[in-house]
Design a protein around this motif. Structure first.
Motif, PDB file in Angstrom:
ATOM      1  N   MET A 121      10.339  28.899  -8.906  1.00  0.00           N
ATOM      2  CA  MET A 121       9.393  29.442  -9.884  1.00  0.00           C
ATOM      3  C   MET A 121       8.040  29.718  -9.228  1.00  0.00           C
ATOM      4  SD  MET A 121      10.392  26.998 -13.127  1.00  0.00           S
ATOM      5  CE  MET A 121       9.353  27.845 -14.317  1.00  0.00           C
ATOM      6  N   LEU A 122       7.649  28.871  -8.287  1.00  0.00           N
ATOM      7  CA  LEU A 122       6.381  29.088  -7.589  1.00  0.00           C
ATOM      8  C   LEU A 122       6.449  30.320  -6.688  1.00  0.00           C
ATOM      9  CD1 LEU A 122       5.257  25.514  -6.430  1.00  0.00           C
ATOM     10  CD2 LEU A 122       4.600  26.751  -8.490  1.00  0.00           C
ATOM     11  N   GLN A 123       7.594  30.531  -6.062  1.00  0.00           N
ATOM     12  CA  GLN A 123       7.713  31.650  -5.117  1.00  0.00           C
ATOM     13  C   GLN A 123       7.844  32.990  -5.829  1.00  0.00           C
ATOM     14  OE1 GLN A 123       7.005  30.641  -2.015  1.00  0.00           O
ATOM     15  NE2 GLN A 123       7.001  28.672  -3.063  1.00  0.00           N
ATOM     16  N   THR A 124       8.592  33.012  -6.930  1.00  0.00           N
ATOM     17  CA  THR A 124       8.849  34.279  -7.620  1.00  0.00           C
ATOM     18  C   THR A 124       7.815  34.597  -8.684  1.00  0.00           C
ATOM     19  OG1 THR A 124      10.247  33.227  -9.321  1.00  0.00           O
ATOM     20  CG2 THR A 124      11.332  33.942  -7.264  1.00  0.00           C
ATOM     21  N   GLY A 125       7.126  33.551  -9.183  1.00  0.00           N
ATOM     22  CA  GLY A 125       6.203  33.763 -10.296  1.00  0.00           C
ATOM     23  C   GLY A 125       6.903  33.976 -11.617  1.00  0.00           C
ATOM     24  N   GLN A 126       8.227  33.815 -11.617  1.00  0.00           N
ATOM     25  CA  GLN A 126       9.024  34.055 -12.827  1.00  0.00           C
ATOM     26  C   GLN A 126       9.274  32.741 -13.567  1.00  0.00           C
ATOM     27  OE1 GLN A 126       9.846  37.321 -13.652  1.00  0.00           O
ATOM     28  NE2 GLN A 126       8.517  37.684 -11.879  1.00  0.00           N
ATOM     29  N   GLN A 152       0.833  25.471 -12.652  1.00  0.00           N
ATOM     30  CA  GLN A 152       0.436  26.829 -13.032  1.00  0.00           C
ATOM     31  C   GLN A 152      -0.598  27.381 -12.056  1.00  0.00           C
ATOM     32  OE1 GLN A 152      -0.719  26.109 -17.142  1.00  0.00           O
ATOM     33  NE2 GLN A 152       1.207  26.967 -17.901  1.00  0.00           N
ATOM     34  N   TRP A 153      -1.494  26.519 -11.575  1.00  0.00           N
ATOM     35  CA  TRP A 153      -2.448  26.984 -10.560  1.00  0.00           C
ATOM     36  C   TRP A 153      -1.708  27.409  -9.294  1.00  0.00           C
ATOM     37  CZ3 TRP A 153      -3.257  25.080  -5.612  1.00  0.00           C
ATOM     38  CH2 TRP A 153      -4.267  25.737  -4.895  1.00  0.00           C
ATOM     39  N   MET A 154      -0.726  26.611  -8.854  1.00  0.00           N
ATOM     40  CA  MET A 154       0.037  26.961  -7.668  1.00  0.00           C
ATOM     41  C   MET A 154       0.808  28.268  -7.866  1.00  0.00           C
ATOM     42  SD  MET A 154       1.435  23.455  -5.883  1.00  0.00           S
ATOM     43  CE  MET A 154       2.159  22.657  -7.292  1.00  0.00           C
ATOM     44  N   GLN A 155       1.373  28.440  -9.051  1.00  0.00           N
ATOM     45  CA  GLN A 155       2.101  29.670  -9.350  1.00  0.00           C
ATOM     46  C   GLN A 155       1.162  30.876  -9.288  1.00  0.00           C
ATOM     47  OE1 GLN A 155       3.984  29.799 -13.290  1.00  0.00           O
ATOM     48  NE2 GLN A 155       5.905  30.432 -12.334  1.00  0.00           N
ATOM     49  N   ASP A 156      -0.032  30.722  -9.848  1.00  0.00           N
ATOM     50  CA  ASP A 156      -1.025  31.805  -9.815  1.00  0.00           C
ATOM     51  C   ASP A 156      -1.511  32.057  -8.387  1.00  0.00           C
ATOM     52  OD1 ASP A 156      -0.845  32.137 -12.540  1.00  0.00           O
ATOM     53  OD2 ASP A 156      -2.602  30.909 -12.994  1.00  0.00           O
ATOM     54  N   TYR A 157      -1.707  30.978  -7.636  1.00  0.00           N
ATOM     55  CA  TYR A 157      -2.181  31.115  -6.256  1.00  0.00           C
ATOM     56  C   TYR A 157      -1.206  31.952  -5.420  1.00  0.00           C
ATOM     57  CZ  TYR A 157      -3.670  29.909  -1.523  1.00  0.00           C
ATOM     58  OH  TYR A 157      -4.089  29.975  -0.220  1.00  0.00           O
ATOM     59  N   ASN A 158       0.081  31.766  -5.663  1.00  0.00           N
ATOM     60  CA  ASN A 158       1.098  32.443  -4.855  1.00  0.00           C
ATOM     61  C   ASN A 158       1.249  33.932  -5.157  1.00  0.00           C
ATOM     62  OD1 ASN A 158       1.806  30.237  -3.308  1.00  0.00           O
ATOM     63  ND2 ASN A 158       3.659  29.756  -4.439  1.00  0.00           N
ATOM     64  N   ARG A 159       0.754  34.363  -6.301  1.00  0.00           N
ATOM     65  CA  ARG A 159       0.957  35.762  -6.680  1.00  0.00           C
ATOM     66  C   ARG A 159       0.312  36.685  -5.645  1.00  0.00           C
ATOM     67  NH1 ARG A 159       3.092  35.319 -11.756  1.00  0.00           N
ATOM     68  NH2 ARG A 159       2.288  33.587 -13.016  1.00  0.00           N
ATOM     69  N   ASP A 164       4.224  33.765   4.265  1.00  0.00           N
ATOM     70  CA  ASP A 164       3.747  32.666   5.103  1.00  0.00           C
ATOM     71  C   ASP A 164       2.476  32.003   4.574  1.00  0.00           C
ATOM     72  OD1 ASP A 164       2.066  34.790   5.616  1.00  0.00           O
ATOM     73  OD2 ASP A 164       1.983  34.453   7.784  1.00  0.00           O
ATOM     74  N   GLN A 165       1.892  32.536   3.504  1.00  0.00           N
ATOM     75  CA  GLN A 165       0.691  31.931   2.921  1.00  0.00           C
ATOM     76  C   GLN A 165       0.957  31.273   1.572  1.00  0.00           C
ATOM     77  OE1 GLN A 165      -2.755  34.530   2.876  1.00  0.00           O
ATOM     78  NE2 GLN A 165      -2.283  35.342   4.911  1.00  0.00           N
ATOM     79  N   LYS A 166       2.198  31.323   1.120  1.00  0.00           N
ATOM     80  CA  LYS A 166       2.512  30.744  -0.182  1.00  0.00           C
ATOM     81  C   LYS A 166       2.665  29.229  -0.099  1.00  0.00           C
ATOM     82  CE  LYS A 166       4.615  34.718  -2.467  1.00  0.00           C
ATOM     83  NZ  LYS A 166       5.753  35.209  -3.266  1.00  0.00           N
ATOM     84  N   ILE A 167       2.369  28.577  -1.218  1.00  0.00           N
ATOM     85  CA  ILE A 167       2.523  27.128  -1.356  1.00  0.00           C
ATOM     86  C   ILE A 167       3.963  26.817  -1.760  1.00  0.00           C
ATOM     87  CG2 ILE A 167       1.737  25.084  -2.607  1.00  0.00           C
ATOM     88  CD1 ILE A 167      -0.797  26.713  -3.297  1.00  0.00           C
ATOM     89  N   HIS A 168       4.489  25.719  -1.230  1.00  0.00           N
ATOM     90  CA  HIS A 168       5.818  25.235  -1.624  1.00  0.00           C
ATOM     91  C   HIS A 168       5.697  23.831  -2.198  1.00  0.00           C
ATOM     92  CE1 HIS A 168       8.348  28.379   0.280  1.00  0.00           C
ATOM     93  NE2 HIS A 168       7.340  28.475   1.135  1.00  0.00           N
ATOM     94  N   VAL A 169       6.591  23.491  -3.124  1.00  0.00           N
ATOM     95  CA  VAL A 169       6.729  22.117  -3.590  1.00  0.00           C
ATOM     96  C   VAL A 169       8.073  21.601  -3.106  1.00  0.00           C
ATOM     97  CG1 VAL A 169       7.647  22.864  -5.847  1.00  0.00           C
ATOM     98  CG2 VAL A 169       6.769  20.549  -5.576  1.00  0.00           C
ATOM     99  N   VAL A 170       8.066  20.378  -2.557  1.00  0.00           N
ATOM    100  CA  VAL A 170       9.289  19.756  -2.035  1.00  0.00           C
ATOM    101  C   VAL A 170       9.380  18.343  -2.601  1.00  0.00           C
ATOM    102  CG1 VAL A 170      10.588  19.081   0.001  1.00  0.00           C
ATOM    103  CG2 VAL A 170       9.085  21.086   0.101  1.00  0.00           C
ATOM    104  N   GLY A 171      10.485  18.032  -3.263  1.00  0.00           N
ATOM    105  CA  GLY A 171      10.684  16.681  -3.768  1.00  0.00           C
ATOM    106  C   GLY A 171      11.116  15.740  -2.658  1.00  0.00           C
ATOM    107  N   VAL A 172      10.550  14.550  -2.632  1.00  0.00           N
ATOM    108  CA  VAL A 172      10.888  13.588  -1.565  1.00  0.00           C
ATOM    109  C   VAL A 172      11.517  12.310  -2.110  1.00  0.00           C
ATOM    110  CG1 VAL A 172       9.131  14.480   0.008  1.00  0.00           C
ATOM    111  CG2 VAL A 172       8.530  12.625  -1.558  1.00  0.00           C
ATOM    112  N   ASP A 173      11.742  12.250  -3.430  1.00  0.00           N
ATOM    113  CA  ASP A 173      12.317  11.036  -4.009  1.00  0.00           C
ATOM    114  C   ASP A 173      13.839  11.153  -4.058  1.00  0.00           C
ATOM    115  OD1 ASP A 173      12.310   8.499  -5.014  1.00  0.00           O
ATOM    116  OD2 ASP A 173      11.104   8.946  -6.772  1.00  0.00           O
ATOM    117  N   CYS A 174      14.502  10.037  -4.328  1.00  0.00           N
ATOM    118  CA  CYS A 174      15.976   9.999  -4.236  1.00  0.00           C
ATOM    119  C   CYS A 174      16.526   8.916  -5.156  1.00  0.00           C
ATOM    120  CB  CYS A 174      16.390   9.731  -2.793  1.00  0.00           C
ATOM    121  SG  CYS A 174      15.584   8.281  -2.069  1.00  0.00           S
TER     122      CYS A 174
END
Length: 450
Positions: A121-126, A152-159, A164-174
């Motif tokens: 969702m962050l990468q596509t903005g959809q 929502q800020w991250m989604q807007d930032y990526n538009r 190579d300048q977009k923000i990613h979110v990665v889950g690290v829990d298990c």
């Protein structure tokens, strides 16, 4: 007659003033009060005021954090899982690190598979971030207006940003498998729909929050026996098919699939271990969260990571929860040295969202005042009410150096709280070893749940 009376009244008042002044001159502060005054004076000489927590504030007051720009990973903690100001301030800090220091990865104390959906969702903005969080985000701790505003800020930032300048979110829990298995099946469909169907037939029944509900030491082995063969079989197949998956999709896509499956096996081991020996479950979880954070460099290369988790997870602690295992942050510090930096959070009083351990309900609860000998108490006595401290600056002050020579009580509340045992949530820690910076708020409010 009136003049004489007035003169007498003035004379008596003067005598009383002189008497009070002499009394004040002769008052002697207790040794504890003297130490406290010295600590407060040194504290006020070390702190930097913060404009507030609102993410819409300009970042001019955050330049104090410029040393974090040299780090590979910055741990951002929270003293409770339900404090609005903590979440908003981490939003402000991450935004500063992105805009001023080129950070691109947000590592989240949340499930890896679920975060793959968020990242798309962050990468596509959809897609509606609010709808997704309300319907599918499993932890109440993150299902809040503050986290929604952050995403929502991250989604807007990526538009309109280059890849190579977009923000990613990665889950690290298990901790669970309910999101990861459906996501694994979905990702495998791009490689081979028939194989994806086969994996779903074997693992679909495991896609749940708890694999072993109600299990005991005597029953866990029988409950585990039908689970492990399925996981091991699919794991072997994925390894054997790795090259073909990479060719049919891409090396990066295959890497995500392989790591997603690894987090599923991690979740099974953590759930099993918590039944066998709870301490072992903690040991595995902290190690796995550290490993999952480090994996980000394999996937994304030379990036800078901001890690969001509880204070106790991100702290540079070699005895998490008083057992013989480093915290997630302790593992990261052991691996990356000073390239891992930690920002802890402190509060004096106020509201927060939490599960009431008496009623077993999610509620807004309150800490009305900090434990008097605690670090939070001393922090509350500064004239400034919201501020940041560089701990090395504070530790360089002679009185604080002596004070921090031994562990001191510091507020730490996780997902549950017992108002009848407030003192138990002030845990003695070596503040100057755990954190590089601490952000303090004197008065806090609860997160706003979606």
């Amino acid at each position: 007659m009136q003049r004489s009376t007035t003169f007498s009244q003035l004379f008596i008042a003067l005598i009383l003033m002189i008497s009070c002044a002499k009394k004040e001159e002769t008052e002697v502060l207790s040794p504890q009060d003297t130490i406290e005054l010295k600590l407060i004076k040194e504290l006020e000489a070390s702190l930097l005021p913060l404009a507030g927590a609102d993410p819409s504030l300009p970042g001019t007051d955050l330049s104090f954090f410029s040393p974090l720009g040299q780090a590979k990973i910055v741990g951002m903690g929270e003293a409770t899982h339900g404090t609005r100001e903590f979440f908003q301030m981490k939003h402000r800090l991450f935004q500063y690190l992105v805009e001023k220091h080129g950070f691109r990865i947000f590592a989240f104390e949340y499930d890896f598979g679920a975060c793959l959906i968020l990242d798309e969702m962050l990468q596509t903005g959809q897609g509606s971030m609010r709808d997704y969080m309300q319907q599918s985000m499993g932890f109440w701790t993150w299902r809040t207006e503050e986290v929604l505003q952050f995403f929502q800020w991250m989604q807007d930032y990526n538009r309109n940003k280059p890849v190579d300048q977009k923000i990613h979110v990665v889950g690290v829990d298990c901790q669970m498998m309910q999101y990861g298995i459906p996501q694994l099946v979905k990702m495998l469909q791009q490689y081979d729909p028939n194989y994806a169907k086969s994996v779903n037939e074997r693992l679909g029944s495991l896609a749940k929050n708890s694999l072993y509900p109600g299990a005991t030491f005597s029953t866990i082995q029988s409950l585990r026996s039908p689970v492990l063969p399925k996981l091991n079989e699919v794991g072997r197949e994925l390894q054997e098919r790795a090259n073909n998956i990479a060719k049919a999709t891409s090396p990066a896509y295959n890497q995500q699939i392989q790591h997603l499956f690894q987090t599923l096996t991690q979740a099974e081991i953590v759930q099993y271990s918590l039944v066998i020996t709870p301490d072992n479950g903690i040991i595995f979880r902290e190690k796995y969260m550290s490993d999952n954070t480090s994996w980000i460099f394999e996937q994304y290369g030379n990036v800078k990571i901001a890690l969001w988790a509880h204070n106790e997870h991100v702290a540079n602690n070699d005895r998490y929860s008083n057992i013989s295992t480093p915290s997630q942050g302790g593992h990261l510090r052991n691996k990356y040295g000073n390239e891992y930096q930690v920002v802890g959070f402190s509060k004096a009083s106020g509201q927060f969202s939490v599960v009431n351990l008496t009623s077993k309900r999610l509620e807004t609860m309150t800490v009305s005042a900090p434990l008097k000998p605690s670090i939070n108490y001393l922090f509350s006595l500064a004239k400034e009410k919201n501020y940041v401290l560089k701990i090395s600056d504070l530790q360089a002050k002679p009185n604080w150096q002596q004070h921090l020579a031994s562990p001191q009580p510091f507020l730490s509340i996780g997902a549950g709280f017992d108002a009848s045992q407030v003192d138990a949530f002030f845990r003695a820690i070596p503040l100057d070893r755990y954190y590089n910076f601490v952000i303090h708020f004197n008065q806090t409010t609860a997160t706003k749940l979606l």
